[in-house]
Design a protein around this motif. Structure first.
Motif, PDB file in Angstrom:
ATOM      1  N   GLY A  85     -31.141  27.267 -33.171  1.00 23.48           N
ATOM      2  CA  GLY A  85     -30.040  27.274 -32.991  1.00 23.48           C
ATOM      3  C   GLY A  85     -28.819  28.857 -32.601  1.00 23.48           C
ATOM      4  N   GLY A  87     -26.902  30.737 -32.867  1.00 28.32           N
ATOM      5  CA  GLY A  87     -25.796  31.925 -33.402  1.00 28.32           C
ATOM      6  C   GLY A  87     -25.904  32.885 -33.057  1.00 28.32           C
ATOM      7  N   GLY A  89     -27.589  35.311 -33.625  1.00 22.72           N
ATOM      8  CA  GLY A  89     -28.473  36.208 -34.597  1.00 22.72           C
ATOM      9  C   GLY A  89     -29.379  35.378 -33.492  1.00 22.72           C
ATOM     10  N   GLU A 108     -29.448  24.408 -29.247  1.00 21.31           N
ATOM     11  CA  GLU A 108     -28.577  24.013 -30.518  1.00 21.31           C
ATOM     12  C   GLU A 108     -27.936  22.840 -30.922  1.00 21.31           C
ATOM     13  OE1 GLU A 108     -26.200  26.243 -32.223  1.00 21.31           O
ATOM     14  OE2 GLU A 108     -25.821  24.478 -32.619  1.00 21.31           O
ATOM     15  N   LYS A 109     -27.369  22.473 -32.216  1.00 20.15           N
ATOM     16  CA  LYS A 109     -27.008  21.414 -32.236  1.00 20.15           C
ATOM     17  C   LYS A 109     -26.042  20.263 -31.835  1.00 20.15           C
ATOM     18  CE  LYS A 109     -26.618  18.820 -37.064  1.00 20.15           C
ATOM     19  NZ  LYS A 109     -26.748  19.122 -38.321  1.00 20.15           N
ATOM     20  N   GLY A 115     -22.313  29.192 -32.953  1.00 20.17           N
ATOM     21  CA  GLY A 115     -22.698  29.128 -34.268  1.00 20.17           C
ATOM     22  C   GLY A 115     -20.881  29.598 -34.942  1.00 20.17           C
ATOM     23  N   SER A 116     -21.108  30.153 -36.038  1.00 22.45           N
ATOM     24  CA  SER A 116     -19.896  30.842 -37.229  1.00 22.45           C
ATOM     25  C   SER A 116     -19.117  31.648 -36.293  1.00 22.45           C
ATOM     26  CB  SER A 116     -20.579  31.696 -38.333  1.00 22.45           C
ATOM     27  OG  SER A 116     -22.098  31.019 -38.923  1.00 22.45           O
ATOM     28  N   GLY A 130     -14.652  31.459 -36.999  1.00 20.57           N
ATOM     29  CA  GLY A 130     -14.730  32.534 -37.988  1.00 20.57           C
ATOM     30  C   GLY A 130     -14.391  33.203 -38.538  1.00 20.57           C
ATOM     31  N   SER A 131     -14.854  34.854 -38.990  1.00 23.07           N
ATOM     32  CA  SER A 131     -14.086  36.536 -38.803  1.00 23.07           C
ATOM     33  C   SER A 131     -14.219  36.560 -37.132  1.00 23.07           C
ATOM     34  CB  SER A 131     -15.509  37.361 -39.735  1.00 23.07           C
ATOM     35  OG  SER A 131     -14.898  38.471 -39.354  1.00 23.07           O
ATOM     36  N   VAL A 330     -32.576  19.659 -33.718  1.00 22.53           N
ATOM     37  CA  VAL A 330     -34.155  19.941 -34.212  1.00 22.53           C
ATOM     38  C   VAL A 330     -34.090  19.601 -36.002  1.00 22.53           C
ATOM     39  CG1 VAL A 330     -36.549  21.202 -34.464  1.00 22.53           C
ATOM     40  CG2 VAL A 330     -33.705  22.458 -32.751  1.00 22.53           C
ATOM     41  N   ASN A 359     -33.638  30.245 -35.951  1.00 28.08           N
ATOM     42  CA  ASN A 359     -31.719  30.720 -36.436  1.00 28.08           C
ATOM     43  C   ASN A 359     -31.126  29.312 -37.690  1.00 28.08           C
ATOM     44  OD1 ASN A 359     -28.036  31.362 -34.746  1.00 28.08           O
ATOM     45  ND2 ASN A 359     -29.620  32.671 -36.170  1.00 28.08           N
ATOM     46  N   ARG A 512     -25.701  24.751 -41.861  1.00 27.26           N
ATOM     47  CA  ARG A 512     -25.371  25.348 -43.719  1.00 27.26           C
ATOM     48  C   ARG A 512     -25.701  25.026 -43.984  1.00 27.26           C
ATOM     49  NH1 ARG A 512     -25.363  30.466 -40.913  1.00 27.26           N
ATOM     50  NH2 ARG A 512     -25.101  31.621 -43.097  1.00 27.26           N
ATOM     51  N   GLY A 575     -31.350  35.780 -38.246  1.00 25.22           N
ATOM     52  CA  GLY A 575     -29.940  35.306 -38.150  1.00 25.22           C
ATOM     53  C   GLY A 575     -29.429  36.113 -39.829  1.00 25.22           C
ATOM     54  N   ASP A 576     -28.724  35.635 -40.587  1.00 20.33           N
ATOM     55  CA  ASP A 576     -28.063  36.205 -41.468  1.00 20.33           C
ATOM     56  C   ASP A 576     -28.979  36.826 -42.936  1.00 20.33           C
ATOM     57  OD1 ASP A 576     -27.342  33.575 -42.724  1.00 20.33           O
ATOM     58  OD2 ASP A 576     -25.296  34.049 -41.906  1.00 20.33           O
ATOM     59  N   GLY A 583     -22.995  39.145 -41.596  1.00 13.77           N
ATOM     60  CA  GLY A 583     -21.998  39.910 -40.579  1.00 13.77           C
ATOM     61  C   GLY A 583     -22.848  39.478 -39.796  1.00 13.77           C
TER      62      GLY A 583
HETATM   63  N1  LIG Z   1     -19.063  31.511 -41.966  1.00 13.66           N
HETATM   64  C1  LIG Z   1     -18.058  32.094 -41.577  1.00 13.66           C
HETATM   65  O1  LIG Z   1     -17.193  31.976 -41.417  1.00 13.66           O
HETATM   66  C2  LIG Z   1     -18.658  32.990 -40.552  1.00 13.66           C
HETATM   67  C3  LIG Z   1     -17.331  33.865 -39.796  1.00 13.66           C
HETATM   68  C4  LIG Z   1     -17.710  34.570 -38.753  1.00 13.66           C
HETATM   69  C5  LIG Z   1     -19.368  35.297 -38.454  1.00 13.66           C
HETATM   70  N2  LIG Z   1     -19.745  34.829 -40.029  1.00 13.66           N
HETATM   71  C6  LIG Z   1     -21.206  35.582 -39.879  1.00 13.66           C
HETATM   72  O2  LIG Z   1     -22.364  34.585 -38.612  1.00 13.66           O
HETATM   73  C7  LIG Z   1     -23.040  35.049 -39.447  1.00 13.66           C
HETATM   74  C8  LIG Z   1     -24.527  34.334 -38.952  1.00 13.66           C
HETATM   75  O3  LIG Z   1     -24.754  33.840 -37.714  1.00 13.66           O
HETATM   76  P1  LIG Z   1     -26.297  33.223 -37.633  1.00 13.66           P
HETATM   77  O4  LIG Z   1     -26.295  34.175 -35.985  1.00 13.66           O
HETATM   78  O5  LIG Z   1     -26.908  34.408 -38.922  1.00 13.66           O
HETATM   79  O6  LIG Z   1     -25.690  31.923 -37.524  1.00 13.66           O
HETATM   80  P2  LIG Z   1     -24.943  30.893 -37.103  1.00 13.66           P
HETATM   81  O7  LIG Z   1     -24.874  29.881 -38.320  1.00 13.66           O
HETATM   82  O8  LIG Z   1     -24.104  31.901 -36.758  1.00 13.66           O
HETATM   83  O9  LIG Z   1     -25.085  30.154 -36.311  1.00 13.66           O
HETATM   84  C9  LIG Z   1     -26.409  29.411 -36.346  1.00 13.66           C
HETATM   85  C10 LIG Z   1     -26.990  27.629 -35.044  1.00 13.66           C
HETATM   86  O10 LIG Z   1     -27.358  27.295 -35.495  1.00 13.66           O
HETATM   87  C11 LIG Z   1     -27.425  26.179 -35.491  1.00 13.66           C
HETATM   88  N3  LIG Z   1     -28.281  25.245 -36.149  1.00 13.66           N
HETATM   89  C12 LIG Z   1     -29.273  25.390 -37.095  1.00 13.66           C
HETATM   90  N4  LIG Z   1     -29.568  23.982 -37.616  1.00 13.66           N
HETATM   91  C13 LIG Z   1     -29.627  23.693 -36.229  1.00 13.66           C
HETATM   92  C14 LIG Z   1     -30.530  22.247 -36.149  1.00 13.66           C
HETATM   93  N5  LIG Z   1     -32.040  22.217 -36.917  1.00 13.66           N
HETATM   94  N6  LIG Z   1     -31.288  21.918 -34.844  1.00 13.66           N
HETATM   95  C15 LIG Z   1     -30.259  22.746 -33.690  1.00 13.66           C
HETATM   96  N7  LIG Z   1     -29.842  23.974 -33.927  1.00 13.66           N
HETATM   97  C16 LIG Z   1     -29.111  23.878 -35.316  1.00 13.66           C
HETATM   98  C17 LIG Z   1     -25.741  25.343 -35.892  1.00 13.66           C
HETATM   99  O11 LIG Z   1     -25.364  24.930 -35.255  1.00 13.66           O
HETATM  100  C18 LIG Z   1     -25.432  27.006 -35.100  1.00 13.66           C
HETATM  101  O12 LIG Z   1     -24.701  26.557 -34.206  1.00 13.66           O
HETATM  102  C19 LIG Z   1     -23.071  35.053 -40.627  1.00 13.66           C
HETATM  103  O13 LIG Z   1     -23.923  35.718 -41.941  1.00 13.66           O
HETATM  104  C20 LIG Z   1     -22.025  35.554 -40.850  1.00 13.66           C
HETATM  105  O14 LIG Z   1     -21.255  37.066 -41.335  1.00 13.66           O
HETATM  106  C21 LIG Z   1     -20.110  33.655 -40.545  1.00 13.66           C
END
Ligand SMILES: NC(=O)c1ccc[n+]([C@@H]2O[C@H](COP(=O)([O-])OP(=O)(O)OC[C@H]3O[C@@H](n4cnc5c(N)ncnc54)[C@H](O)[C@@H]3O)[C@@H](O)[C@H]2O)c1
Ligand SMILES: CC(C)=CCC/C(C)=C/C=C/C(C)=C/C=C/C(C)=C/C=C/C=C(C)/C=C/C=C(C)/C=C/C=C(\C)CCC=C(C)C
Length: 626
Positions: A85, A87, A89, A108-109, A115-116, A130-131, A330, A359, A512, A575-576, A583
């Motif tokens: 992933g 994201g 994180g 990355e999928k 990601g978000s 997202g934000s 994955v 992640n 997610r 990650g979160d 965040g």
């Molecule tokens: N949801 C919203 O609207 C939003 C918006 C902006 C920021 N955010 C913040 O971002 C934080 C999340 O960030 P993060 O880094 O934890 O994760 P993320 O969800 O942003 O990114 C995770 C990434 O992993 C990839 N992924 C997941 N499973 C997979 C798999 N099996 N194989 C390949 N890729 C895979 C997803 O496609 C994604 O790109 C949230 O807590 C939030 O605060 C959220």
């Protein structure tokens, strides 16, 4: 030049039926390079800096492979770390490791990173997924983790300071603007609650005490004892301050000083926008971090949109000799003798590494990717304390600029009549208008409105596609009407583009579970105490000295890795769903911590196996107290 993944590749992998209701043709169209379609906004961006960044491109699978990615079998190569992933994180963990000299592969999928925190384009609009509220993006102090993560791989982005973090529109016609200047904000708040002047100052002063302690530390893995004890030695007062506040929540501290119920509700709203729960459930350290950073470093918006952060990190990763592959879904973490040794993709490809970092959310990691008979104890403990936060209904709109009154702020939070609706689905509305800061994101004479509100997956289950579409329109229409009544008369007639996403959209595009926004405490938590770090350590009593001694003897004589303490050796989460939680800046910190712990485990940082064993055990046990 910025570009999106090649359209043909995208077209080849887009499913024929788009289950989220975005017409497939529009999705593909939107992924076409926009070079020919947006000369005016490109000129603007160029003028404001984004094209002057070191060339940041979204790496197509082809480009990543050209630059060195190899699959086992082709080169028989093993990576130091595989990150599942991209994201923020995952990318921060990957880039920090790559900067230390590790060979990392990010899988990355989706077709772009972030990601978000990704982006998408429709016609001439560039939307943040997202934000758009970016903490930790200044050039001051130690907590500017986004700036630091970019710098580690040689990137610096141009940012636009946001003069108002958020404009609250609350019940009883209470309107509060959180100005960038702390004194302006406090003055405005006191003007609304003059009888609580002392309480307001005391509460926010206590937040500053914690923020200053945090900001004085060099931030690395709290699971790495040489670093942790070193910080205690160098900054004992600050570390003890943080240890003291670790199990506390903001709502309890607010209640020590403030009696006015409306003001306490305002503090609930302050916390809710960053934690999706009220102040009584929001860890004091997290609340302090966001309530102060917005004034210390300020909220800064990256020129060209939030998506640029992930693109720059992905580019920096490759520049450092590591790789990222897109459309790499994955499905399995491969275990050998209880240790994570690699991953398998949905197309059957396998990649191997010394360590695997997930992640994906913990629900996805332990519910889907790890195929073991039983969820590890640590995960059971986590799921006892935390549940999945709801997802969002999000509306991305392009509107005619004339609908916004002059001086409209960039970010708004709207809760019209009843405080009781704060945490209810669709109860409160978040609104960001990033074009107030960066007009290059929309065609001339237009603005972007990103509207979102909490919504749970249960609300969208069991609908056929016609009913699903109908419901999306209905719910979105209601939210837009509320905004029209409260803020922008004539809003509906000004819409030129509108797309509605539901929890199903979040699940599909962000992978997610239930589209969750992240973990939230099931009940009142003990601050941050229950949040797991990055390893997956079993919880056992630290007083289980006998077991510990045996383990250390084993380590001394048989060279058993002390991280055999982990439920799944070699597997880390980032990650979160790790400390400190939701965040972008929070997951960036989780990435920094994770990279430090992994680097120590693969020999790129100092480590002490004896202290490791003791600390990991102690932390695991502390979490069971939450
Ligand atoms: N949801 C919203 O609207 C939003 C918006 C902006 C920021 N955010 C913040 O971002 C934080 C999340 O960030 P993060 O880094 O934890 O994760 P993320 O969800 O942003 O990114 C995770 C990434 O992993 C990839 N992924 C997941 N499973 C997979 C798999 N099996 N194989 C390949 N890729 C895979 C997803 O496609 C994604 O790109 C949230 O807590 C939030 O605060 C959220
Ligand atoms: C280990 C032990 C036991 C002890 C020791 C002691 C110590 C030393 C400690 C330490 C600690 C630390 C370092 C910590 C840290 C922390 C941190 C960094 C934290 C952070 C946090 C952050 C956060 C939470 C953030 C968040 C944010 C968010 C979520 C945001 C969001 C936003 C949004 C949604 C937007 C809104 C919008 C509108 C309104 C429109």
């Amino acid at each position: 030049m910025l570009r999106l993944a090649p359209p043909l590749l995208v077209a080849a992998t887009c499913p024929a039926v788009n289950t989220d209701g975005f017409p497939l043709r529009r999705r593909i169209l939107a992924l076409l390079p926009l070079a020919s379609r947006r000369s005016s906004s490109r000129a603007l961006r160029s003028a404001s800096g984004i094209l002057r960044m070191p060339p940041v491109a979204v790496l197509s699978p082809e480009r990543a492979i050209q630059r060195g990615a190899s699959e086992k079998g082709e080169a028989g190569e093993e990576y130091d770390a595989i990150v599942i992933g991209s994201g923020i994180g995952g990318l921060v963990a990957a880039t920090q490791l790559a900067a230390k000299g590790a060979r990392v592969l990010v899988l990355e999928k989706y077709v772009i990173p972030g990601g978000s925190s990704g982006y998408y384009e429709r016609d001439e609009f560039t939307f943040d997924v997202g934000s758009s509220v970016m903490f930790g993006f200044s050039d001051k102090g130690n907590l500017n983790l986004i700036t630091r993560a970019l710098a580690a791989v040689g990137h610096k982005m141009q940012v636009i300071p946001d003069p108002t973090t958020v404009h609250f529109h609350l019940p009883g016609e209470l309107s509060v603007r959180v100005h960038r200047e702390y004194n302006d904000f406090i003055e405005e708040l006191i003007s609304k609650f003059p009888h609580e002047k002392v309480g307001i100052n005391k509460f926010y002063d206590e937040c500053w005490k914690i923020f200053n302690a945090l900001n004085s530390l060099e931030l690395k893995s709290l699971e790495e004892p040489i670093y942790l004890f070193g910080q205690f030695f160098k900054k004992p007062v600050e570390c003890l301050t943080l240890a003291y506040y670790l199990p506390q929540n903001a709502g309890d501290i607010a209640r020590k000083y403030i009696k006015d119920s409306q003001l306490l509700s305002f503090i609930d709203a302050e916390c809710f926008i960053v934690s999706t729960v009220n102040a009584l459930q929001t860890p004091m350290i997290n609340a302090s971090m966001v309530l102060c950073d917005r004034h210390f470093g300020g909220i800064n918006y990256p020129v060209g949109g939030v998506g640029g952060i992930a693109r720059a990190l992905a580019d920096g990763l490759v520049t450092k000799g590591s790789n990222i592959l897109y459309k790499a879904n994955v499905t399995n973490i491969i275990l050998k003798d209880g240790k994570a040794v690699g991953v398998r993709l949905s197309d059957g490809r396998e990649f191997f590494a010394t360590t695997v970092i997930s992640n994906a959310t913990r629900w996805d990691t332990f519910g889907k990717l790890v195929k073991t008979d039983e969820i590890p104890e640590e995960e059971k403990n986590f799921q006892r304390v935390y549940v999945k936060a709801p997802s969002f209904l999000s509306i991305h709109m392009g509107v005619k600029a004339t609908v916004l009154p002059p001086e409209t702020d960039c970010h708004h939070f709207i809760l019209e009549d009843d405080w009781a609706n704060l945490e209810r689905p669709y109860g409160s509305i978040f609104l960001s208008i990033p074009t107030v800061l960066d007009s290059s994101l929309a065609p001339e004479g237009h603005h972007i409105l990103h509207i979102f509100t909490t919504s749970s997956m249960d609300d969208w289950k069991g609908l056929n596609s016609k009913d699903y579409e109908k419901k999306k329109e209905l719910v979105a229409d209601e939210i837009i009407s509320r905004l029209e009544n409260k803020l922008f008369p004539g809003l509906k007639n000004s819409i030129v583009l509108k797309e509605v996403g539901t929890p199903k959209t979040h699940r599909r595009f962000l992978a997610r579970d239930s589209g969750t926004y992240g973990p939230m405490p099931r009940h009142i938590p003990k601050g941050l105490l229950g949040m797991p770090f990055n390893t997956t350590v079993c919880e056992k009593s630290p007083f289980d000295i006998f077991r510990l001694v045996i383990l250390l003897i084993e380590y001394r004589f048989a060279k058993v890795r002390v991280l055999d303490l982990q439920a799944i050796d070699g597997l880390y989460c980032v990650g979160d769903s790790c400390f400190p939680g939701q965040g972008v800046i929070a997951v960036a910190f989780s990435g920094i911590m994770c990279a430090h712990r992994v680097a120590a485990d693969i020999g790129l940082e100092k480590r002490s196996p004896v202290l490791d064993a003791a600390l990991l055990r102690l932390l695991g046990w502390l979490r069971t107290l939450a």
